[in-house]
Design a protein around this motif. Structure first.
Motif, short mmCIF file in Angstrom:
data_model
loop_
_atom_site.label_atom_id
_atom_site.label_comp_id
_atom_site.label_asym_id
_atom_site.label_seq_id
_atom_site.Cartn_x
_atom_site.Cartn_y
_atom_site.Cartn_z
N LEU A 79 10.52 82.14 2.04
CA LEU A 79 9.92 82.91 0.94
C LEU A 79 9.77 82.08 -0.32
O LEU A 79 9.24 82.56 -1.32
CB LEU A 79 10.78 84.15 0.64
CG LEU A 79 10.71 85.24 1.70
CD1 LEU A 79 11.73 86.32 1.41
CD2 LEU A 79 9.32 85.83 1.77
N ASP A 80 10.23 80.82 -0.32
CA ASP A 80 10.09 79.88 -1.42
C ASP A 80 10.63 80.48 -2.73
O ASP A 80 9.87 80.73 -3.67
CB ASP A 80 8.62 79.48 -1.59
CG ASP A 80 8.44 78.30 -2.52
OD1 ASP A 80 9.40 77.52 -2.68
OD2 ASP A 80 7.35 78.15 -3.10
N PRO A 81 11.96 80.72 -2.82
CA PRO A 81 12.51 81.37 -4.01
C PRO A 81 12.54 80.46 -5.22
O PRO A 81 12.77 79.26 -5.12
CB PRO A 81 13.93 81.74 -3.58
CG PRO A 81 14.28 80.71 -2.56
CD PRO A 81 12.99 80.41 -1.83
N ALA A 82 12.32 81.05 -6.39
CA ALA A 82 12.49 80.37 -7.67
C ALA A 82 13.51 81.20 -8.45
O ALA A 82 13.26 82.36 -8.76
CB ALA A 82 11.17 80.29 -8.43
N VAL A 83 14.67 80.59 -8.75
CA VAL A 83 15.78 81.32 -9.34
C VAL A 83 16.06 80.78 -10.73
O VAL A 83 16.17 79.58 -10.94
CB VAL A 83 17.06 81.19 -8.47
CG1 VAL A 83 18.20 81.98 -9.06
CG2 VAL A 83 16.78 81.65 -7.05
N SER A 84 16.20 81.70 -11.68
CA SER A 84 16.59 81.36 -13.04
C SER A 84 17.74 82.28 -13.42
O SER A 84 17.60 83.50 -13.38
CB SER A 84 15.41 81.57 -13.99
OG SER A 84 15.86 81.49 -15.32
N ALA A 85 18.90 81.68 -13.77
CA ALA A 85 20.08 82.49 -14.09
C ALA A 85 20.85 81.89 -15.26
O ALA A 85 21.95 81.37 -15.10
CB ALA A 85 20.98 82.62 -12.87
N PRO A 86 20.29 81.96 -16.48
CA PRO A 86 21.03 81.44 -17.63
C PRO A 86 22.17 82.38 -18.03
O PRO A 86 22.01 83.60 -18.02
CB PRO A 86 19.97 81.37 -18.73
CG PRO A 86 18.96 82.40 -18.35
CD PRO A 86 18.98 82.46 -16.84
N THR A 87 23.32 81.81 -18.37
CA THR A 87 24.47 82.60 -18.77
C THR A 87 24.36 82.91 -20.26
O THR A 87 24.23 82.01 -21.08
CB THR A 87 25.77 81.83 -18.50
OG1 THR A 87 25.82 81.50 -17.12
CG2 THR A 87 26.99 82.66 -18.85
N GLY A 88 24.44 84.19 -20.59
CA GLY A 88 24.38 84.61 -22.00
C GLY A 88 25.78 84.90 -22.53
O GLY A 88 26.75 84.95 -21.77
N PRO A 89 25.92 85.14 -23.83
CA PRO A 89 27.25 85.39 -24.41
C PRO A 89 27.84 86.74 -23.96
O PRO A 89 29.04 86.84 -23.73
CB PRO A 89 27.00 85.37 -25.92
CG PRO A 89 25.54 85.60 -26.08
CD PRO A 89 24.88 85.10 -24.84
N GLU A 90 27.02 87.76 -23.81
CA GLU A 90 27.52 89.08 -23.42
C GLU A 90 27.09 89.47 -22.01
O GLU A 90 27.88 90.03 -21.25
CB GLU A 90 27.02 90.15 -24.41
CG GLU A 90 27.53 89.97 -25.82
CD GLU A 90 29.03 90.21 -25.92
OE1 GLU A 90 29.55 91.09 -25.22
OE2 GLU A 90 29.68 89.49 -26.68
N THR A 91 25.84 89.20 -21.69
CA THR A 91 25.31 89.54 -20.37
C THR A 91 24.57 88.35 -19.78
O THR A 91 24.07 87.49 -20.50
CB THR A 91 24.33 90.73 -20.42
OG1 THR A 91 23.24 90.40 -21.27
CG2 THR A 91 25.02 91.99 -20.91
N THR A 92 24.51 88.32 -18.47
CA THR A 92 23.78 87.29 -17.74
C THR A 92 22.69 87.97 -16.95
O THR A 92 22.95 88.88 -16.17
CB THR A 92 24.73 86.53 -16.79
OG1 THR A 92 25.74 85.90 -17.56
CG2 THR A 92 23.98 85.48 -16.00
N THR A 93 21.45 87.54 -17.18
CA THR A 93 20.32 88.11 -16.47
C THR A 93 19.70 87.04 -15.58
O THR A 93 19.30 85.98 -16.05
CB THR A 93 19.26 88.64 -17.45
OG1 THR A 93 19.85 89.64 -18.26
CG2 THR A 93 18.07 89.23 -16.71
N ALA A 94 19.65 87.33 -14.28
CA ALA A 94 19.04 86.41 -13.32
C ALA A 94 17.66 86.94 -12.94
O ALA A 94 17.46 88.14 -12.78
CB ALA A 94 19.91 86.29 -12.07
N ARG A 95 16.73 86.03 -12.82
CA ARG A 95 15.35 86.38 -12.44
C ARG A 95 14.97 85.56 -11.22
O ARG A 95 15.05 84.34 -11.24
CB ARG A 95 14.42 86.09 -13.61
CG ARG A 95 12.98 86.42 -13.35
CD ARG A 95 12.13 86.04 -14.58
NE ARG A 95 10.75 86.27 -14.35
CZ ARG A 95 10.08 87.32 -14.78
NH1 ARG A 95 10.72 88.24 -15.47
NH2 ARG A 95 8.81 87.45 -14.55
N VAL A 96 14.55 86.25 -10.17
CA VAL A 96 14.18 85.59 -8.91
C VAL A 96 12.74 85.95 -8.57
O VAL A 96 12.36 87.12 -8.61
CB VAL A 96 15.12 86.00 -7.77
CG1 VAL A 96 14.67 85.38 -6.45
CG2 VAL A 96 16.55 85.62 -8.08
#
Length: 128
Positions: A79-96
Motif C-alpha cells: 500500500l506504499d505507506p507514508a507515515v508522519s508522527a511528530p511528538t508534541g508537548p501535550e499530544t502526538t498526532t500521527a498522519r498516515v
C-alpha cells in the motif's frame, strides 16, 4: 403426420444460441460490477490499514519511540505507506497516507487514503 418433424410449441427453430448471445452481451457489465466490488473492498482495506498504522505510530511516538517505523510496520507494504508522527508537548498526532491502486481500467492511478490518530504525549520522568 409421420413425415413432418416435430418441434416444441411456441419455439421457433431460429432461436438457437440466443441465450449464449445474451450472456456475451451481459458479460462485460457483470465483469465491471465485479471489479467495482473488488475496488470498493480494496479501498476499505486501505482505510482500515491506514487507521491501524496511524494508531500504532501515534502510540509509539507519544512514548518517545520511533512512530514512523511503528506505523510503517503496521501496514501492508504494497500500500506504499507514508507515515508522519511528530511528538508534541501535550499530544502526538500521527498522519498516515496509503496508496490504493485502481483495479478498474481508465479510472486513473488509484487513490490516496489518509487517516490520523492523536494520543496524549507521555511526560518523561526526572530519572530519564
Amino acid at each position: 403426420m409421420r413425415g413432418t418433424p416435430r418441434t416444441r410449441p411456441g419455439r421457433l427453430r431460429g432461436d438457437r444460441g440466443v441465450s449464449s448471445l445474451e450472456l456475451a452481451g451481459y458479460l462485460p457489465v457483470l465483469l465491471l460490477i465485479a471489479m467495482a466490488a473488488l475496488q470498493l473492498g480494496l479501498v476499505g482495506y486501505g482505510a482500515n490499514q491506514a487507521g491501524t498504522a496511524a494508531r500504532a505510530a501515534a502510540r509509539a511516538a507519544s512514548q518517545h519511540g520511533d512512530g514512523a517505523a511503528a506505523g510503517t510496520a503496521a501496514v501492508s507494504s504494497w500500500l506504499d505507506p507514508a507515515v508522519s508522527a511528530p511528538t508534541g508537548p501535550e499530544t502526538t498526532t500521527a498522519r498516515v497516507t496509503v496508496h490504493v491502486p485502481s483495479v478498474i481500467p481508465l479510472l486513473g492511478d488509484g487513490w490516496d487514503v489518509v487517516r490520523e490518530a492523536t494520543m496524549p504525549t507521555d511526560r518523561l520522568s526526572a530519572d530519564d
